[in-house]
Motif scaffolding. Structure first.
Motif, PDB file in Angstrom:
ATOM      1  N   GLU A  17       0.854  -1.181   0.000  1.00  0.00           N
ATOM      2  CA  GLU A  17       0.000   0.000   0.000  1.00  0.00           C
ATOM      3  C   GLU A  17       0.894   1.236   0.000  1.00  0.00           C
ATOM      4  N   ILE A  18       0.690   2.138  -0.957  1.00  0.00           N
ATOM      5  CA  ILE A  18       1.530   3.342  -1.081  1.00  0.00           C
ATOM      6  C   ILE A  18       0.773   4.573  -0.578  1.00  0.00           C
ATOM      7  N   LEU A  19      -0.517   4.636  -0.879  1.00  0.00           N
ATOM      8  CA  LEU A  19      -1.361   5.734  -0.382  1.00  0.00           C
ATOM      9  C   LEU A  19      -2.185   5.206   0.783  1.00  0.00           C
ATOM     10  N   GLY A  36       6.099  17.189  -1.140  1.00  0.00           N
ATOM     11  CA  GLY A  36       6.511  16.077  -0.289  1.00  0.00           C
ATOM     12  C   GLY A  36       7.792  15.460  -0.780  1.00  0.00           C
ATOM     13  N   PRO A  37       8.476  14.735   0.107  1.00  0.00           N
ATOM     14  CA  PRO A  37       9.760  14.148  -0.265  1.00  0.00           C
ATOM     15  C   PRO A  37       9.631  13.090  -1.361  1.00  0.00           C
ATOM     16  N   ASN A  38      10.757  12.752  -1.945  1.00  0.00           N
ATOM     17  CA  ASN A  38      10.787  11.683  -2.938  1.00  0.00           C
ATOM     18  C   ASN A  38      10.210  10.412  -2.339  1.00  0.00           C
ATOM     19  N   GLY A  39       9.433   9.719  -3.128  1.00  0.00           N
ATOM     20  CA  GLY A  39       8.930   8.416  -2.689  1.00  0.00           C
ATOM     21  C   GLY A  39       7.744   8.500  -1.747  1.00  0.00           C
ATOM     22  N   SER A  40       7.169   9.686  -1.560  1.00  0.00           N
ATOM     23  CA  SER A  40       6.072   9.812  -0.599  1.00  0.00           C
ATOM     24  C   SER A  40       4.739   9.369  -1.188  1.00  0.00           C
ATOM     25  N   GLY A  41       4.677   9.217  -2.521  1.00  0.00           N
ATOM     26  CA  GLY A  41       3.442   8.731  -3.150  1.00  0.00           C
ATOM     27  C   GLY A  41       2.771   9.745  -4.057  1.00  0.00           C
ATOM     28  N   LYS A  42       3.454  10.824  -4.360  1.00  0.00           N
ATOM     29  CA  LYS A  42       2.849  11.895  -5.169  1.00  0.00           C
ATOM     30  C   LYS A  42       2.474  11.402  -6.566  1.00  0.00           C
ATOM     31  N   SER A  43       3.424  10.752  -7.249  1.00  0.00           N
ATOM     32  CA  SER A  43       3.116  10.259  -8.596  1.00  0.00           C
ATOM     33  C   SER A  43       2.104   9.126  -8.550  1.00  0.00           C
ATOM     34  N   THR A  44       2.185   8.305  -7.506  1.00  0.00           N
ATOM     35  CA  THR A  44       1.196   7.235  -7.352  1.00  0.00           C
ATOM     36  C   THR A  44      -0.205   7.823  -7.274  1.00  0.00           C
ATOM     37  N   LEU A  45      -0.358   8.919  -6.533  1.00  0.00           N
ATOM     38  CA  LEU A  45      -1.663   9.577  -6.454  1.00  0.00           C
ATOM     39  C   LEU A  45      -2.127   9.979  -7.856  1.00  0.00           C
ATOM     40  N   GLY A  54      -1.849  -1.389 -13.235  1.00  0.00           N
ATOM     41  CA  GLY A  54      -0.796  -1.808 -12.320  1.00  0.00           C
ATOM     42  C   GLY A  54      -1.012  -1.329 -10.899  1.00  0.00           C
ATOM     43  N   TYR A  55      -1.896  -0.345 -10.728  1.00  0.00           N
ATOM     44  CA  TYR A  55      -2.195   0.159  -9.386  1.00  0.00           C
ATOM     45  C   TYR A  55      -3.551  -0.366  -8.931  1.00  0.00           C
ATOM     46  N   GLN A  56      -3.644  -0.663  -7.636  1.00  0.00           N
ATOM     47  CA  GLN A  56      -4.889  -1.193  -7.079  1.00  0.00           C
ATOM     48  C   GLN A  56      -5.449  -0.223  -6.057  1.00  0.00           C
ATOM     49  N   MET A  86       1.869  14.312 -17.082  1.00  0.00           N
ATOM     50  CA  MET A  86       2.691  13.274 -16.472  1.00  0.00           C
ATOM     51  C   MET A  86       4.075  13.790 -16.071  1.00  0.00           C
ATOM     52  N   GLN A  87       4.630  13.181 -14.981  1.00  0.00           N
ATOM     53  CA  GLN A  87       5.999  13.534 -14.584  1.00  0.00           C
ATOM     54  C   GLN A  87       6.978  13.162 -15.708  1.00  0.00           C
ATOM     55  N   TYR A  88       6.766  12.005 -16.300  1.00  0.00           N
ATOM     56  CA  TYR A  88       7.626  11.568 -17.403  1.00  0.00           C
ATOM     57  C   TYR A  88       6.753  11.269 -18.617  1.00  0.00           C
TER      58      TYR A  88
END
Ligand code: ADP
Ligand code: MG
Length: 250
Positions: A17-19, A36-45, A54-56, A86-88
């Protein structure tokens, strides 16, 4: 007047679980920054909002004016008024920008014959070189050029809500100002609501946020006004569990 409402959103990838429960409401014309810091879940959101495979989603709801988005495929979320820069941004060989935008406009019931003029007008507004417009989507564009390309698409498509995932990364100062001004103008001209994900407050000096949220470890741990972005600029994310070298102060 529309409302994008994220409530109790828990999501991730298989086995993780990321978020961990996101609550956020954006109204038409508002700008909300998510920092927020790197890896905090911003792009996942951003991915979960737009329905990237790929995301659940484990719990919670995402709605625009009460209509559920999470059961819809990505293209229908776009038709419901949601846009993601998108970020990328990915390369799409064989498909030109105007073809992609023309299809999207036609699907939304707009006249695709207008796409050329709209693209030219948007390119002029953000100083995007017309040489790039005939290329396959994002192919051989630099990081900064892709970000301008995303902003151009936002201008043409006129969504109700836009999620901008680090739209400032890779942009030089003039391009950053042009992009931020264009998005800010959309909030006034067409009532665009914005969720602007960024590490840095310099974007927010032009794209003035109404609300600033700090996302850490998949949770919103602080919410405030523009002064919160300025504070993060000085202190970094240490207070929110981010590593010292991940803050904007670094
Ligand atoms: P941010 O955008 O805030 O830097 P991300 O949302 O990209 O963070 O990532 C949050 C965490 O989830 C990171 O640890 C990242 O490695 C992990 N993660 C995100 N998406 C995936 C994925 N598709 N597969 C594996 N791990 C992922
Ligand atoms: Mg990211």
């Amino acid at each position: 007047m529309s409302q994008l409402r994220i409530a109790g959103l828990r999501a991730g990838i298989p086995g993780r679980e990321i978020l961990n429960g996101i609550d956020l409401e954006v109204a038409s014309g508002e700008v909300h920054a998510v920092m927020g810091p790197n890896g905090s879940g911003k792009s996942t959101l951003s991915h979960v909002l737009m329905g990237r495979p790929g995301y659940q989603v484990h719990a919670g709801t995402v709605t625009i004016d009460g209509a559920d988005l999470l059961t819809l495929p990505t293209w229908q979320r776009a038709q419901a008024g949601l846009f993601l820069a998108m970020q990328y941004p990915i390369e799409v060989p064989g498909v030109s920008l105007e073809e992609a935008l023309g299809e999207a406009m036609a699907a939304a019931g707009r006249d695709r014959a207008e796409v050329g003029a709209l693209v030219a007008a948007e390119a002029a507004r953000i100083g995007f070189d017309h040489r790039f417009l005939s290329r396959p989507l994002n192919v051989d564009l630099s990081g900064g050029e892709r970000k301008r390309n995303e902003t151009l698409q936002l201008g043409v498509l006129r969504p109700r809500f836009a999620v901008l995932d680090e739209v400032d990364s890779g942009l030089d100062y003039d391009a950053l100002r042009a992009v931020a001004r264009r998005v800010e103008a959309a909030t006034d001209e067409v009532g665009l609501g914005v969720l602007a994900i960024t590490h840095y407050s310099r974007l927010l000096q032009v794209l003035r946020p109404d609300v600033v949220h700090v996302l850490a470890h998949g949770r919103i741990v602080a919410t405030g006004g523009p002064e919160l972005a300025e504070e993060l600029d000085r202190t970094g994310y240490r207070a929110y569990g981010g590593a010292e070298d991940e803050g904007p102060a670094a």
